[in-house]
Enzyme design. Structure first.
Site, short mmCIF file in Angstrom:
data_model
loop_
_atom_site.label_atom_id
_atom_site.label_comp_id
_atom_site.label_asym_id
_atom_site.label_seq_id
_atom_site.Cartn_x
_atom_site.Cartn_y
_atom_site.Cartn_z
N TYR A 90 0.71 -1.04 10.51
CA TYR A 90 0.32 -1.66 9.24
C TYR A 90 1.40 -1.43 8.18
O TYR A 90 1.80 -2.36 7.47
CB TYR A 90 -1.01 -1.04 8.78
CG TYR A 90 -1.51 -1.54 7.45
CD1 TYR A 90 -2.11 -2.78 7.35
CD2 TYR A 90 -1.40 -0.76 6.31
CE1 TYR A 90 -2.58 -3.24 6.13
CE2 TYR A 90 -1.88 -1.21 5.08
CZ TYR A 90 -2.46 -2.45 5.01
OH TYR A 90 -2.93 -2.90 3.80
N LYS B 165 3.78 -4.06 5.95
CA LYS B 165 3.83 -4.05 4.48
C LYS B 165 5.26 -3.83 3.96
O LYS B 165 5.65 -4.41 2.95
CB LYS B 165 2.88 -2.98 3.92
CG LYS B 165 1.42 -3.35 4.09
CD LYS B 165 1.09 -4.50 3.19
CE LYS B 165 -0.26 -5.13 3.45
NZ LYS B 165 -0.49 -6.33 2.64
N HIS C 159 -12.41 2.55 4.14
CA HIS C 159 -11.64 3.68 3.65
C HIS C 159 -12.56 4.86 3.34
O HIS C 159 -13.78 4.73 3.37
CB HIS C 159 -10.87 3.26 2.39
CG HIS C 159 -9.76 2.31 2.71
ND1 HIS C 159 -9.74 1.01 2.28
CD2 HIS C 159 -8.62 2.48 3.42
CE1 HIS C 159 -8.64 0.42 2.71
NE2 HIS C 159 -7.95 1.28 3.41
N SER D 120 0.85 -1.18 0.00
CA SER D 120 0.00 0.00 0.00
C SER D 120 0.89 1.24 0.00
O SER D 120 2.04 1.19 0.45
CB SER D 120 -0.87 -0.06 1.26
OG SER D 120 -1.16 1.22 1.71
N SER D 121 0.34 2.36 -0.47
CA SER D 121 1.14 3.59 -0.55
C SER D 121 1.52 4.10 0.84
O SER D 121 2.41 4.96 0.96
CB SER D 121 0.37 4.67 -1.31
OG SER D 121 -0.82 4.96 -0.62
N CYS D 122 0.89 3.57 1.90
CA CYS D 122 1.22 4.05 3.26
C CYS D 122 2.60 3.57 3.70
O CYS D 122 3.06 3.95 4.78
CB CYS D 122 0.16 3.64 4.26
SG CYS D 122 0.16 1.88 4.58
N1 LIG Z 1 -8.43 -1.17 -0.50
C1 LIG Z 1 -7.51 -0.27 -0.77
O1 LIG Z 1 -7.78 0.92 -0.94
C2 LIG Z 1 -6.09 -0.67 -0.91
C3 LIG Z 1 -5.18 0.30 -1.27
C4 LIG Z 1 -3.84 -0.02 -1.40
C5 LIG Z 1 -3.45 -1.31 -1.17
N2 LIG Z 1 -4.34 -2.27 -0.83
C6 LIG Z 1 -3.81 -3.59 -0.56
O2 LIG Z 1 -4.48 -4.62 -1.25
C7 LIG Z 1 -4.53 -5.79 -0.44
C8 LIG Z 1 -5.97 -6.25 -0.32
O3 LIG Z 1 -6.77 -5.20 0.20
P1 LIG Z 1 -8.36 -5.22 0.08
O4 LIG Z 1 -8.80 -3.81 0.12
O5 LIG Z 1 -8.80 -6.11 -1.03
O6 LIG Z 1 -8.75 -5.87 1.48
P2 LIG Z 1 -10.10 -6.64 1.86
O7 LIG Z 1 -11.21 -6.24 0.98
O8 LIG Z 1 -10.27 -6.48 3.34
O9 LIG Z 1 -9.74 -8.16 1.55
C9 LIG Z 1 -8.79 -8.83 2.27
C10 LIG Z 1 -9.02 -10.30 2.09
O10 LIG Z 1 -8.05 -10.98 2.87
C11 LIG Z 1 -8.68 -12.05 3.52
N3 LIG Z 1 -8.00 -12.39 4.75
C12 LIG Z 1 -7.58 -11.54 5.74
N4 LIG Z 1 -7.03 -12.23 6.72
C13 LIG Z 1 -7.10 -13.55 6.38
C14 LIG Z 1 -6.69 -14.74 6.99
N5 LIG Z 1 -6.10 -14.75 8.19
N6 LIG Z 1 -6.91 -15.92 6.35
C15 LIG Z 1 -7.52 -15.92 5.14
N7 LIG Z 1 -7.92 -14.81 4.49
C16 LIG Z 1 -7.72 -13.65 5.12
C17 LIG Z 1 -10.07 -11.55 3.82
O11 LIG Z 1 -10.90 -12.66 4.05
P3 LIG Z 1 -12.42 -12.52 4.62
O12 LIG Z 1 -13.22 -12.24 3.38
O13 LIG Z 1 -12.69 -13.81 5.24
O14 LIG Z 1 -12.36 -11.38 5.60
C18 LIG Z 1 -10.38 -10.79 2.54
O15 LIG Z 1 -10.90 -11.65 1.56
C19 LIG Z 1 -3.90 -5.41 0.89
O16 LIG Z 1 -2.57 -5.81 0.90
C20 LIG Z 1 -3.94 -3.91 0.91
O17 LIG Z 1 -2.86 -3.35 1.62
C21 LIG Z 1 -5.65 -1.99 -0.69
#
Ligand SMILES: NC(=O)c1ccc[n+]([C@@H]2O[C@H](COP(=O)([O-])OP(=O)(O)OC[C@H]3O[C@@H](n4cnc5c(N)ncnc54)[C@H](OP(=O)(O)O)[C@@H]3O)[C@@H](O)[C@H]2O)c1
Length: 312
Positions: A132, A136, A175, A103-105
């Site tokens: 966090y 990362k 977010h 992530s950009s953070c």
């Molecule tokens: N969203 C953003 O704006 C954003 C921006 C920059 C980077 N990112 C990066 O993209 C990545 C994904 O983010 P996202 O927004 O897609 O997050 P998200 O919607 O919360 O999805 C995360 C997924 O990870 C699964 N998960 C978490 N802990 C787990 C565990 N212990 N065992 C199995 N599965 C697990 C969750 O499962 P459940 O469905 O069971 O909860 C969910 O499906 C992250 O690395 C984040 O830093 C996101």
């Protein structure tokens, strides 16, 4: 041998599933109930048996300012457990390609804008999500170090703020964009009631549609290899930003809310500006396609169609 998408039910993971489905590429998935990704032994067993040719690490514990600032131990510990379990299993079982999503953070709070990949570790992080971000940064260094020591061909991609179908609308964990969308929607249903938003509205942020991110991930996996860019690290963004106030106006217009907006300046603003330098990515031949107004309109249509199932 298929592609394993860790975190396939999340915002990013579900966009990756859609992108591979469009290509007809088989994808392996496991729910949290089937495979807890913090369980290193179970993860190693699964990767050893499934033998994926690509693993994309889109699983993480993610959240907004409030969740990051209050659940500080959970945010660092759970993310370290997930990253280490997956990356070590991929190393042991020689998975050819791994894409780690951060992530950009990870970049310093006062990094020169737009933020280049080489500003990593150049100064103090934003305090609210420091645990966090450190998890990362560890993931980025695990990927880079494994490439250097073991000759793997893995990459890290750092997306900017994402939005789109499948977003999290829980006001304690979400977010800024989905939180705003839900607040405006519910205020509209309550007869255009006032909407209170956090901070001053002046910080600037960049937003990328999650389907654009998925397209960038597939492009990187198909065309970019370890050693091609320093740190094996690539920013993924659109390269333009808006103020939170401009974003609020866009979301308010899209939702059709006509009530007042109150800015609660007592709440923290976070980093003043966060814009990715995406010259490395554009130099590697990828450009975003979805413009912010169209993307928000599509995300709101998804929210209306899924308001009961959306994570709230
Ligand atoms: N969203 C953003 O704006 C954003 C921006 C920059 C980077 N990112 C990066 O993209 C990545 C994904 O983010 P996202 O927004 O897609 O997050 P998200 O919607 O919360 O999805 C995360 C997924 O990870 C699964 N998960 C978490 N802990 C787990 C565990 N212990 N065992 C199995 N599965 C697990 C969750 O499962 P459940 O469905 O069971 O909860 C969910 O499906 C992250 O690395 C984040 O830093 C996101």
């Amino acid at each position: 041998m298929a592609v394993f998408i860790a975190g396939h039910r999340g915002l990013v993971g579900s966009a990756l599933v859609r992108a591979y489905a469009a290509l007809g590429t088989p994808v392996l998935t496991r729910t949290r109930q089937q495979l807890d990704l913090r369980d290193a032994a179970a993860v190693s067993r699964f990767i050893g048996e499934a033998k994926p040719r690509i693993v994309i690490i889109a699983a993480a514990k993610v959240g907004g300012i409030l969740a990051n600032d209050t659940l500080r131990y959970d945010f660092i510990a759970e993310n370290l457990f997930i990253e280490l379990a997956l990356i070590e299993a991929c190393r042991i079982h020689r998975v050819p390609r791994v894409l780690f999503l951060g992530s950009s953070c990870i970049y310093p709070k006062l990094a020169p804008q737009p933020m280049r990949e080489d500003c990593l570790l150049g100064g103090p992080l934003e305090q609210t999500n420091e645990p966090y971000a450190i998890a990362k940064i560890a993931g980025v260094k695990l990927i880079e170090s494994c490439n250097r020591q073991h000759g793997t061909d893995w990459l890290s991609a750092m997306p900017t703020n994402l939005y789109g179908p499948g977003d999290n609308f829980d006001l304690n964990g979400s977010h800024v964009l989905p939180a705003m969308m839900r607040k405006f929607h519910e205020a509209k249903l309550a007869g255009d009631a006032p909407v209170t938003l956090w901070g001053s509205g002046t910080p600037k942020r960049e937003f990328l549609h999650v389907d654009d991110l998925a397209s960038a991930c597939l492009h990187l996996l198909a065309n970019v290899h370890a050693g091609q860019v320093p740190g094996d690290l690539i920013n993924v963004g659109c390269g333009t930003d808006v103020t939170i106030r401009e974003l609020a106006e866009l979301v308010q217009r899209t939702v059709g809310h006509r009530g007042p907006v109150v800015w609660d300046a007592g709440k923290p603003d976070g980093t003043p500006r966060k814009l990715m330098d995406v010259s490395r990515l554009t130099g590697l031949g990828w450009q975003p396609k979805i413009d912010l107004a169209d993307g928000i309109a599509g995300a709101y249509r998804w929210y209306l169609d899924n308001v009961e199932q959306a994570r709230r």
